[in-house]
Motif scaffolding. Structure first.
Motif, short mmCIF file in Angstrom:
data_model
loop_
_atom_site.label_atom_id
_atom_site.label_comp_id
_atom_site.label_asym_id
_atom_site.label_seq_id
_atom_site.Cartn_x
_atom_site.Cartn_y
_atom_site.Cartn_z
N ASP A 170 44.97 49.27 35.38
CA ASP A 170 46.09 50.17 35.18
C ASP A 170 47.18 49.73 36.16
O ASP A 170 46.89 49.30 37.27
CB ASP A 170 45.65 51.60 35.49
CG ASP A 170 46.69 52.62 35.09
OD1 ASP A 170 47.52 52.32 34.21
OD2 ASP A 170 46.68 53.73 35.65
N SER B 65 43.34 48.51 39.55
CA SER B 65 44.44 49.44 39.44
C SER B 65 45.47 49.10 40.50
O SER B 65 45.16 49.13 41.69
CB SER B 65 43.94 50.87 39.60
OG SER B 65 45.02 51.75 39.44
N SER C 154 43.53 49.12 44.07
CA SER C 154 42.25 49.79 43.93
C SER C 154 41.39 48.96 42.97
O SER C 154 41.76 48.74 41.82
CB SER C 154 42.46 51.21 43.40
OG SER C 154 41.25 51.93 43.48
N THR D 240 37.70 48.28 41.25
CA THR D 240 36.38 48.80 40.88
C THR D 240 35.51 47.63 40.45
O THR D 240 35.93 46.83 39.61
CB THR D 240 36.48 49.79 39.71
OG1 THR D 240 37.36 50.86 40.08
CG2 THR D 240 35.11 50.37 39.36
N LEU E 286 37.67 46.22 37.37
CA LEU E 286 38.89 46.87 36.90
C LEU E 286 39.86 46.91 38.08
O LEU E 286 39.46 47.24 39.19
CB LEU E 286 38.61 48.31 36.47
CG LEU E 286 37.57 48.54 35.36
CD1 LEU E 286 37.26 50.03 35.24
CD2 LEU E 286 38.09 48.01 34.04
N ILE F 118 31.83 46.33 38.86
CA ILE F 118 30.65 46.69 38.09
C ILE F 118 29.66 45.53 38.24
O ILE F 118 29.97 44.41 37.84
CB ILE F 118 31.00 46.91 36.61
CG1 ILE F 118 32.03 48.04 36.47
CG2 ILE F 118 29.74 47.24 35.80
CD1 ILE F 118 33.46 47.60 36.36
#
Lengths: 316, 316
Positions: free
Chosen positions: B120, B87, B129, B131, B85, B133
């Motif tokens: 986002d 951001s 930023s 993320t 993800l 997984i």
């Protein structure tokens, strides 16, 4: 003590929850297990000081709200939040802000049984980026599966958060106004209702941009039209008593930040949906219907069209 | 076209990969499934302009590096990156930056078969930023399980990235210097080697703060001491030829940003570890040993102690 130690102190207790954490905060990555048979829902939301919240906004409120609006994204998919990663970019000398923020965040995390399992802290302009990892089973509630003939229902009441943005500028406020401010500051993620509507609702989205805008997202993604009947919109007594019917309706249609969930539900499942709403203690109101076409349109009780996506508002 | 549309255009192709995405970009949350029997590794890293990269740093490099250092966190746990993800907080008028950044990010995502599934975008000071997984099976490579008697090994070479930070200020650079700069700008996440060492290594960490600092993290988390033999440190010929032996060693001990992985491996598994290193084409060098105590200490070939966590460096 520097901020980075404070963060350890303030945020480690949020590694709570009842979920299985194999490796928690403080290693290169967190390791978790998910409940068997569930898919994983992932979302991230970033809040920037001066853009998404004012510099003088109470940090505790900012923390609670940051968590709640992320949990609302999960709810809109029919997912339950399980874990979170928090990335904080912080300026110097923000000890008190950090403590208050962690209190608000923690309060909301406990309410929804979500565990903070890791993150990152960097220096810079105050920015909060929260990643939520949720569990979801069965058929998810996407935006893209509304069917012609489905009923459009919405949880709670609409327009309250928009009114709160006006009220927040006032020097002193009364009880009704306090109710509205609370609706902005402490959004309710409709997790329980949404999870219970998996397999009942075809589609869902949460109201963050405003009812008409978010219905537009559903219409586009599902390739359908949506008719809204403005006299059926759920308006709180506080909103109507302070702002009157017309203004309340305007806020309900266009105001954002309510974080209620809109569902598209086949007529045959309406009874079941209302039963679930009763069970979870959530107001659930039918406000429209899915049609052929591609527009969101609003009608009065008398059948007069007062809005369409292509033409905007006609005076009413 | 505004940046938010550009982001759709630039970043949607990164939703590639061979993993199972149930619901991708553009809904309230992404929905994924993980390979059966695997645990989930999660990490987030935030990069702020002016703090983690300079305003004039090439955006493509920033993108590649942002992904690679996150993948390195995964590698240090024995995990394989699957999903991400992103951001992004962006100022106005950064179209070209966004395009170049997406190219670099995409390049690295394709190399590691990682799929961008959501994120986002907000307005504000440039902040990235990310993320990740990942999937991990069996016994993870945490920092906390190094055992007394384990051998300390490290992948690749050390100190190159530290040298690059010096070189980046120079107006023109040669071939050897270019090698060092490349080591900083395009870190290699040691995914394949680390995954193959699951069940062989007791502990692992990646070198981001610097060898001594990161060994300190292992010592603290595992409640052990670590002795390092400085004459065994793997130094690239480029680093030694430009900086000489002493400076190269200093960079190798204290410089950060190499993103090589340090492993604690029982002596009985050394042969297997070197076999895996050969199979994955990775240099793997023993540089020390895990001891009783709580300090990281460095010794020369002659047995002279030149560093300890408590006393720092003695001149050598």
């Amino acid at each position: 003590v520097d901020e980075f130690d404070l963060i350890k102190e303030y945020f480690s207790p949020l590694e709570n929850g009842t979920h299985e954490v194999v490796v928690g905060n403080g290693d290169d990555a967190a390791i978790i297990n998910m409940p068997a048979g569930k898919s994983i829902a992932l979302s991230v939301d970033t809040l920037v000081e001066g853009v998404h919240f004012l510099s003088d906004a109470p940090a505790r409120m900012v923390g609670y709200r940051a968590a709640a609006i992320n949990f609302s994204d999960m709810a809109a998919m029919g997912a339950t939040p399980c874990y979170a990663l928090l990335s904080l970019t912080i300026p110097s000398n923000c000890d008190k802000w950090l403590r208050d923020f962690s209190l608000g965040l923690g309060e909301c995390f406990r309410e929804y049984d979500c565990s903070l399992i890791g993150g990152d802290t960097t220096r810079g302009p105050l920015t909060i980026s929260l990643t939520i990892i949720g569990a979801v089973s069965g058929r998810q509630l996407t935006r893209a599966r509304a069917q012609i003939g489905d009923c459009i229902l919405v949880s709670g009441t609409l327009g309250d958060a928009r009114a709160a943005l006006d009220i927040l500028n006032k020097p002193s406020i009364g009880v009704e106004e306090k109710f509205l401010v609370n609706r902005y500051e402490r959004p309710i993620a409709r997790t329980r209702l949404s999870v219970s509507l998996l397999g009942v609702a075809n589609s869902a989205i949460d109201v963050s941009d405003g009812l008409l805008a978010d219905l537009g997202h559903v219409a586009t993604a599902s390739k359908v039209g949506i008719n809204v009947y403005v006299d059926t919109l759920p308006i709180s007594t506080s909103l109507e008593s302070i702002y009157g019917e017309d203004k309340a309706r305007e806020f309900a249609l266009s105001g954002g930040d309510d974080y209620e969930v809109i569902y598209a539900i086949p007529e045959t499942f309406l009874d079941e949906a209302h039963l679930m709403a009763n069970k979870t203690g959530t107001r659930l109101t039918q406000i429209g219907i899915v049609t052929a076409g591609s527009e969101v349109r609003c009608f009065t009780k008398g059948g007069k069209e007062i809005f369409s996506s292509s033409k905007g508002f006609s005076h009413f």
